[in-house]
Design a protein around this motif. Structure first.
Motif, mmCIF file in Angstrom:
data_model
loop_
_atom_site.group_PDB
_atom_site.id
_atom_site.type_symbol
_atom_site.label_atom_id
_atom_site.label_comp_id
_atom_site.label_asym_id
_atom_site.label_seq_id
_atom_site.Cartn_x
_atom_site.Cartn_y
_atom_site.Cartn_z
ATOM 1 N N TYR A 108 45.957 36.021 17.219
ATOM 2 C CA TYR A 108 45.641 37.309 16.597
ATOM 3 C C TYR A 108 46.448 37.531 15.321
ATOM 4 N N MET A 109 47.612 36.968 15.244
ATOM 5 C CA MET A 109 48.374 37.042 13.989
ATOM 6 C C MET A 109 47.662 36.244 12.897
ATOM 7 N N ASP A 110 47.053 35.125 13.271
ATOM 8 C CA ASP A 110 46.279 34.341 12.304
ATOM 9 C C ASP A 110 45.050 35.101 11.812
ATOM 10 N N HIS A 111 44.499 35.955 12.663
ATOM 11 C CA HIS A 111 43.318 36.739 12.264
ATOM 12 C C HIS A 111 43.623 37.657 11.084
ATOM 13 N N ILE A 112 44.852 38.093 10.983
ATOM 14 C CA ILE A 112 45.225 39.016 9.909
ATOM 15 C C ILE A 112 44.893 38.414 8.547
ATOM 16 N N PHE A 113 45.063 37.102 8.410
ATOM 17 C CA PHE A 113 44.856 36.444 7.124
ATOM 18 C C PHE A 113 43.507 35.738 7.012
ATOM 19 N N HIS A 114 42.672 35.871 8.037
ATOM 20 C CA HIS A 114 41.373 35.201 8.008
ATOM 21 C C HIS A 114 40.423 35.964 7.081
ATOM 22 N N PRO A 115 39.759 35.266 6.143
ATOM 23 C CA PRO A 115 38.905 35.960 5.169
ATOM 24 C C PRO A 115 37.738 36.719 5.796
ATOM 25 N N LEU A 116 37.211 36.247 6.922
ATOM 26 C CA LEU A 116 36.085 36.944 7.543
ATOM 27 C C LEU A 116 36.467 38.327 8.070
ATOM 28 N N CYS A 117 37.737 38.553 8.283
ATOM 29 C CA CYS A 117 38.198 39.862 8.753
ATOM 30 C C CYS A 117 37.969 40.942 7.697
ATOM 31 N N TYR A 118 37.886 40.523 6.457
ATOM 32 C CA TYR A 118 37.768 41.493 5.363
ATOM 33 C C TYR A 118 36.392 41.478 4.713
ATOM 34 N N VAL A 119 35.736 40.339 4.729
ATOM 35 C CA VAL A 119 34.446 40.224 4.059
ATOM 36 C C VAL A 119 33.316 40.686 4.980
ATOM 37 N N PHE A 120 33.251 40.099 6.167
ATOM 38 C CA PHE A 120 32.211 40.434 7.134
ATOM 39 C C PHE A 120 32.881 40.877 8.434
ATOM 40 N N THR A 121 33.340 42.111 8.455
ATOM 41 C CA THR A 121 34.125 42.581 9.600
ATOM 42 C C THR A 121 33.360 42.536 10.918
ATOM 43 N N PHE A 122 32.033 42.700 10.860
ATOM 44 C CA PHE A 122 31.251 42.697 12.097
ATOM 45 C C PHE A 122 31.314 41.340 12.805
ATOM 46 N N GLU A 161 34.474 41.610 14.850
ATOM 47 C CA GLU A 161 34.348 42.623 15.904
ATOM 48 C C GLU A 161 33.410 42.194 17.020
ATOM 49 N N MET A 162 32.361 41.469 16.673
ATOM 50 C CA MET A 162 31.392 41.039 17.683
ATOM 51 C C MET A 162 31.711 39.653 18.254
ATOM 52 N N GLY A 163 32.719 38.985 17.691
ATOM 53 C CA GLY A 163 33.095 37.659 18.176
ATOM 54 C C GLY A 163 31.982 36.646 18.043
ATOM 55 N N LEU A 164 31.334 36.624 16.883
ATOM 56 C CA LEU A 164 30.166 35.766 16.688
ATOM 57 C C LEU A 164 30.507 34.301 16.397
ATOM 58 N N VAL A 165 31.617 34.058 15.733
ATOM 59 C CA VAL A 165 31.994 32.687 15.379
ATOM 60 C C VAL A 165 33.455 32.452 15.738
ATOM 61 N N ASN A 166 33.828 31.182 15.781
ATOM 62 C CA ASN A 166 35.240 30.854 16.007
ATOM 63 C C ASN A 166 36.026 31.145 14.750
ATOM 64 N N PRO A 167 37.240 31.562 14.846
ATOM 65 C CA PRO A 167 38.117 31.631 16.017
ATOM 66 C C PRO A 167 37.915 32.883 16.860
ATOM 67 N N PHE A 168 37.117 33.837 16.375
ATOM 68 C CA PHE A 168 36.969 35.123 17.071
ATOM 69 C C PHE A 168 36.263 34.972 18.412
ATOM 70 N N LYS A 169 35.234 34.132 18.454
ATOM 71 C CA LYS A 169 34.495 33.910 19.696
ATOM 72 C C LYS A 169 35.408 33.292 20.760
ATOM 73 N N ARG A 170 36.156 32.280 20.362
ATOM 74 C CA ARG A 170 37.075 31.590 21.283
ATOM 75 C C ARG A 170 38.173 32.539 21.758
#
Length: 150
Positions: A63-77, A80-89
């Motif tokens: 979750y600390m790595d998520h802070i710097f992941h570009p998808l967190c800022y460009v396509f937030t959904f 939030e929906m866990g559609l792709v990795n690393p969010f899905k995993r």
């Protein structure tokens, strides 16, 4: 000359504080569930069988790595929906962690644990579970970092 091993003091303190907080929250009667091996999906797609405290440590790092992941800022959904990795995993691993905590809470019979003392009769099961996870995460992680910083 003796071989020297490097020690990860933060990791060791995370293990120690997780054990202390799990005893306070759940009691001694659920030790086998706390130390049971659970599946954890790694970034490379492999699955490790690890203890609950190790899942917590790895999840927090993810979750600390998520802070710097570009998808967190460009396509937030997507996050939030866990559609792709690393969010899905990480969502799958988080659900494994929450299910394990739920099983521990349900099997704890010790009435003097923090979970039973602060059990809110009005709150639903999901809210109670989230509160227990928050205390476990915030308490053990903050305490371990404070101990290392001293």
């Amino acid at each position: 000359m003796k071989d020297r091993k490097e020690a990860d003091l933060i990791h060791e303190m995370n293990v120690f504080t997780f054990d202390v907080f799990s005893d306070i929250l759940f009691g001694d009667d659920v030790k086998e569930l706390v130390t049971k091996l659970y599946p954890y999906e790694n970034p490379d797609g492999t699955t490790d069988m690890i203890e609950l405290r190790e899942i917590l440590i790895r999840l927090l790092k993810s979750y600390m790595d998520h802070i710097f992941h570009p998808l967190c800022y460009v396509f937030t959904f997507i996050k939030e929906m866990g559609l792709v990795n690393p969010f899905k995993r990480d969502t799958k691993n988080r659900n494994t962690f929450k299910k394990a905590i739920f099983d521990i809470v349900k099997n704890s019979k010790e009435q003097k644990t923090a979970y039973h003392i602060f059990n809110d009769p009005i709150a639903d099961e999901e809210t109670k579970l989230d509160e227990v996870c928050a205390i476990l995460v915030a308490g053990s992680e903050t305490t371990s970092h404070s101990l290392v910083a001293c």
